[in-house]
Design a protein around this motif. Structure first.
Motif, mmCIF file in Angstrom:
data_model
loop_
_atom_site.group_PDB
_atom_site.id
_atom_site.type_symbol
_atom_site.label_atom_id
_atom_site.label_comp_id
_atom_site.label_asym_id
_atom_site.label_seq_id
_atom_site.Cartn_x
_atom_site.Cartn_y
_atom_site.Cartn_z
ATOM 1 N N ALA A 123 0.830 -1.211 0.000
ATOM 2 C CA ALA A 123 0.000 0.000 0.000
ATOM 3 C C ALA A 123 0.863 1.259 0.000
ATOM 4 C CB ALA A 123 -0.931 -0.006 1.209
ATOM 5 N N LEU A 178 0.853 3.998 -3.037
ATOM 6 C CA LEU A 178 0.475 5.393 -2.758
ATOM 7 C C LEU A 178 1.605 6.362 -3.090
ATOM 8 C CD1 LEU A 178 -1.438 4.939 0.623
ATOM 9 C CD2 LEU A 178 -2.430 5.496 -1.612
ATOM 10 N N THR A 179 2.823 6.024 -2.718
ATOM 11 C CA THR A 179 3.941 6.926 -2.974
ATOM 12 C C THR A 179 4.282 6.977 -4.458
ATOM 13 O OG1 THR A 179 5.504 5.143 -2.452
ATOM 14 C CG2 THR A 179 4.955 6.695 -0.692
ATOM 15 N N THR A 230 2.099 6.540 -6.908
ATOM 16 C CA THR A 230 1.035 7.315 -7.541
ATOM 17 C C THR A 230 1.265 8.805 -7.325
ATOM 18 O OG1 THR A 230 -0.544 5.523 -7.207
ATOM 19 C CG2 THR A 230 -1.448 7.707 -7.636
ATOM 20 N N THR A 231 1.701 9.143 -6.097
ATOM 21 C CA THR A 231 1.973 10.545 -5.787
ATOM 22 C C THR A 231 3.091 11.095 -6.666
ATOM 23 O OG1 THR A 231 1.291 10.219 -3.503
ATOM 24 C CG2 THR A 231 2.655 12.152 -3.961
#
Length: 413
Positions: free
Chosen positions: A401, A405-406, A408-409
């Motif tokens: 996860a 998330l990182t 995608t950021t």
């Protein structure tokens, strides 16, 4: 064969294989010493609770990783300063001594001596981080992931032969004088052979020696520094949760096999050998089939989640042979995750910093690996020997996860 002896990659494979072979030999033996009262090798006094054995086993395993946590960055920087070969040799020598002490500890039933043996091994055991730096020294960008797969392949091969030998060499039904000390004498002898092969065939690969001040608190400072490095922070955090999760699995999976399926030392060794075959296939063969156009980020988005799922599935098995269907997929997912995380971190560092960054990374991994054994024994004692498997799956899911998330950021930025 002569040309292979001139190849640093081949020599590193042999070096890491011998080192991990010695480590793999211990896998089926240690649980029988502390966590299986029905084993003839059981060391604890009559009347000692099983829960106490779980806790002692966890502490012994944790000691090794705590030592690595403090020593890996120091030894990584020493390899930047004095060269890779000298530090690898020192590591192998420490392993040879520690295996001898461990064998004598079992022979004399001295738990204190066993703890001392693990401490010696912990202080000198730097071969993986320095080997990673050695591979980084000689690898082009396009070959780096494949070459890091050599470590995983050697790890897998060590797991193929090591646990099988450990179960066999400790089994007096095969040879009357075999017993729980035999694998440790054998592992010490292997370490000596390994040292000779390094002296004769491994060239020095660090031609950019750097003199940096070295302090005893380097590991603690490096942890703080690592999580302030914006370009590596997300990867370090991902790797921390991945390594912590997988260590929860490996630390007490042998206990899971004993308590749920009544595995003997020989059966544990055979099972881990089967897992090792698939680790070797994954990193020694399948990883090299991946086209260069497929980047590490894409692989990690799949492999981290798959590792979590396949660990969780083992908890729900009803008969032991169901594990044989899960093990190949778990080994492949873990193998791809391990190699691609290491490669991605290495690519983020300059050549002159490889020893420092990989030592820092190994320090993070050692911290992640030290925590699970420290608390797994208590968790297994309070809840059940199967509980660490559930925590393992959860932590690796968190690693996935964080990575998703990182990443995608970063893509959105």
């Amino acid at each position: 064969m002569h040309s292979k002896l001139k190849s640093p990659i081949f020599i590193l494979f042999i070096t890491i294989f011998f080192d991990l072979l010695g480590f793999g030999i211990l896998i089926p033996v240690i649980p029988s010493l502390f966590a299986n009262p029905n084993s003839p090798s059981y060391l604890l006094p009559v009347g000692t609770s099983t829960e106490t054995g779980y806790i002692l086993m966890g502490l012994i395993l944790a000691l090794y990783f705590v030592g690595q946590f403090f020593m890996s960055p120091i030894l990584g920087e020493l390899s930047d300063r004095f060269g890779r070969k000298k530090i690898i040799l020192a590591s192998i020598a420490g392993s040879a001594v520690s295996y001898l002490l461990f064998g004598f500890g079992i022979f004399t039933k001295s738990i204190l001596l066993i703890f001392i043996a693990r401490a010696v091994n912990a202080v000198t055991s730097s071969i993986i981080s320095v080997s990673q730096a050695t591979i980084a020294d000689i690898s082009h960008e396009s070959d780096r992931t494949k070459n890091f797969g050599v470590i995983g392949a050697a790890f897998g091969m060590g797991f193929v032969v090591g646990p099988f030998l450990g179960g066999t060499l400790s089994n007096p039904a095969i040879v009357s004088w075999f017993g729980p000390t035999t694998p440790f004498w054998f592992a010490s002898a292997l370490a000596c052979i390994n040292a000779v092969s390094v002296i004769l065939f491994l060239p020095e690969t660090n031609h950019h020696l750097v003199h940096r001040p070295i302090t005893a608190t380097r590991s603690l400072r490096n942890i703080l520094r690592a999580f302030h490095m914006r370009e590596l922070r997300a990867l370090f955090t991902t790797n921390f949760f991945f390594q912590a999760g997988f260590t929860f699995f490996t630390t007490f999976f042998s206990i899971f096999l004993i308590t749920r399926y009544n595995f003997s030392q020989q059966a544990i060794g055979n099972y881990f050998a089967f897992v090792g075959i698939w680790i070797a296939i994954s990193q020694g063969f399948l990883l090299r089939l991946v086209p260069p156009s497929v980047n590490s980020t894409y692989i990690l988005r799949i492999s981290l989640l798959a590792t979590s799922i396949f660990i969780l599935l083992q908890f729900f098995t009803g008969v032991w042979w169901e594990l044989l269907f899960i093990a190949p997929f778990l080994s492949i997912a873990n193998g791809f995750s391990m190699a691609n995380i290491q490669s991605t971190i290495s690519k983020s560092a300059s050549r002159s910093e490889q020893g420092e960054i990989m030592g820092l990374n190994t320090s993070i991994e050692s911290l992640a690996r030290a925590i699970p054994p420290l608390i797994s024994g208590f968790i297994a004692a309070v809840l059940s020997p199967s509980s660490p498997l559930l925590i393992s799956a959860l932590l690796i899911f968190i690693a996935w996860a964080i990575f998703i998330l990182t990443h995608t950021t970063k893509q959105s930025a």
